[in-house]
Enzyme design. Structure first.
Site, mmCIF file in Angstrom:
data_model
loop_
_atom_site.group_PDB
_atom_site.id
_atom_site.type_symbol
_atom_site.label_atom_id
_atom_site.label_comp_id
_atom_site.label_asym_id
_atom_site.label_seq_id
_atom_site.Cartn_x
_atom_site.Cartn_y
_atom_site.Cartn_z
ATOM 1 N N LYS A 125 0.869 -1.189 0.000
ATOM 2 C CA LYS A 125 0.000 0.000 0.000
ATOM 3 C C LYS A 125 0.896 1.227 0.000
ATOM 4 O O LYS A 125 2.039 1.175 0.457
ATOM 5 C CB LYS A 125 -0.896 0.010 1.243
ATOM 6 C CG LYS A 125 -2.149 0.845 1.076
ATOM 7 C CD LYS A 125 -3.267 0.069 0.401
ATOM 8 C CE LYS A 125 -4.511 0.921 0.194
ATOM 9 N NZ LYS A 125 -5.640 0.132 -0.305
ATOM 10 N N SER A 179 -8.045 -5.142 -10.903
ATOM 11 C CA SER A 179 -6.684 -4.601 -11.063
ATOM 12 C C SER A 179 -5.734 -5.705 -11.526
ATOM 13 O O SER A 179 -4.863 -5.475 -12.369
ATOM 14 C CB SER A 179 -6.168 -4.021 -9.737
ATOM 15 O OG SER A 179 -6.412 -2.633 -9.672
#
Ligand code: NAD
Length: 408
Positions: free
Chosen positions: A103, A345
């Site tokens: 992240k 994704s």
């Protein structure tokens, strides 16, 4: 104050109380592989130089390249990014994507920047981490306040720096810049497919009254998809406040209203309530789609929804989980419910690597198959182990990470 990373570790401990796992696996998952902190200089429109703090956390890559979004928010810090990266590692495993968890983020309120400043900041983040990411290493994507346009700037900057031609380092790009069909609504749609698979098991009515916190990419799409499939969206919110309309919100009209007014507040026929009040409305399904720590020990006793489905990451604290479990209110956990985003994704990444372009119908069909299948696997695991869906989802993910680590 609830620390998201502490909450994430508590969730891990609670799941591993239900099923024991290899201690080596657990010690690897107790911290990220790498934490990158960068200072990003940006020349502002008024000529001054401002330094922004940015992050990339690479949590675990046992099952594939690190994968996860980039968040722009004033409350974003390394601890929040660490928690989000950990959840990504588990999320990719829950939907069986060949990805690990990562992240990123920048501490900034993007609404205070001009478009030119936002572009400079986004390109600046890439310059700082370009050597640490790549299609087979770490593949970032959008999250709160980051858009397909921002992903296109980032992908372009990465290409300028590295000469990369594959265009698979960033996902969530606009379709005309190599993005996947269907990535925009993927998180909301994936959540709908999970709900669709589990609704009958949870004795929910065919037509639910739905309250949604957040009306951005995830909440806005979820509202449209649920109302387009026979459910009644009675409340939504943004960071300003929440609106409620008991006989149902016309979601398409609300999208138009928000485009003009930049908020949902004031939508004709609705009344304004607070974000806190939205969470305790009487409804069948509550969908938190904004930020962490929204359902806590302070309001869990007052929740009136029959089921909660977490499209945001980390909206329910462990203390609230206990209260909701005792009250018989199931929580469909984030790492399953919002995994549609990372699934599409991953489709984008696969299309870029193979030089393919899949149709929207193809993307949605593949997404539906995966979300239905994995939702049922988690539900069956919960039934078998007589535990809640969060612990079950963690256990499914840990089993898969454990298996992959033994093959390395
Ligand atoms: P976004 O920036 O598009 O939208 C966020 C929404 O939340 C906006 O409507 C904003 O006004 C609202 N909001 C902000 N602060 C709030 C507050 N304090 N109270 C109520 N509402 C508030 O972001 P997004 O991409 O929709 O992400 C929302 C959540 O979903 C995040 O937790 C994110 O991590 C998670 N998520 C996003 C994706 C994705 O594909 N974008 C995938 C999985 C999970």
């Amino acid at each position: 104050m609830n620390d998201p990373f502490q909450n994430a570790m508590l969730q891990l401990a609670r799941a591993t109380d239900v099923k024991r796992f290899d201690s080596e696996l657990l010690s690897r998952l107790a911290q990220p592989d790498r934490q990158i902190r960068v200072a990003i200089p940006v020349r502002m429109d008024d000529g001054t130089l401002k330094i922004f703090e940015g992050y990339r956390v690479q949590y675990n890559n046992t099952r594939g390249p690190y994968k996860g979004g980039i968040r722009y928010h004033l409350d974003t810090d390394i601890n929040e990014v660490k928690a989000l990266a950990f959840w990504m590692a588990l999320k990719c495993a829950v939907v069986d994507m060949p990805m690990g968890g990562g992240k990123g983020g920048i501490t900034v309120d993007p609404k205070t920047l001009s478009k030119k400043e936002l572009e400079k900041l986004s390109r600046g983040w890439v310059r700082m981490v370009a050597g640490d990411i790549g299609p087979l290493v770490d593949v970032p994507a959008p999250d709160v306040n980051t858009t397909p346009e921002i992903m296109a700037w980032m992908a372009d900057e990465y290409t300028k720096i590295t000469g990369d031609k594959v265009n698979a380092t960033f996902t969530g790009k606009p379709v005309e810049k190599g993005g996947s069909e269907g990535r925009g609504p993927a998180t909301g749609l994936g959540g709908f497919y999970v709900f669709d698979a589990l609704a009958r098991k949870m004795n929910l009515p065919q037509s639910c009254r739905v309250a949604i916190q957040g009306f951005g990419n995830v909440g806005g799409n979820a509202a449209e998809i649920f109302s387009g499939n026979g459910h009644t969206v009675i409340a939504v919110s943004d960071r300003a406040a929440a609106i409620v309309k008991e006989d149902g919100i016309d979601v398409l009209a609300l999208h138009e209203y928000k485009k003009k007014n930049r908020t949902v507040v004031g939508f004709p026929g609705s009344r304004t309530i607070t974000n806190e009040d939205l969470l305790t409305l009487s409804c069948d399904l509550l969908i938190p789609s904004a930020l962490e720590n929204q359902i806590t020990e302070h309001n869990a006793h007052d929740i009136q929804a029959k089921v909660i489905m977490e499209l945001a990451n980390g909206p329910t604290t462990p203390a609230a989980d206990d209260i909701l479990f005792a009250r018989g209110i199931p929580v469909i956990p984030d790492i399953l419910a919002n995994a549609g985003g990372v699934t599409v994704s991953t489709f984008e990444w696969q299309q870029n690597l193979k030089g393919e372009h899949w149709s929207q119908a193809d993307v949605f069909a593949k997404l539906k198959t995966i979300m239905h299948k994995e939702a049922m696997i988690v539900f069956t695991k919960a039934t078998l182990l007589k535990t809640d869906l969060r612990r079950a989802a963690f256990i499914v993910a840990l089993e898969r990470i454990d298996k992959a680590s033994k093959h390395k």
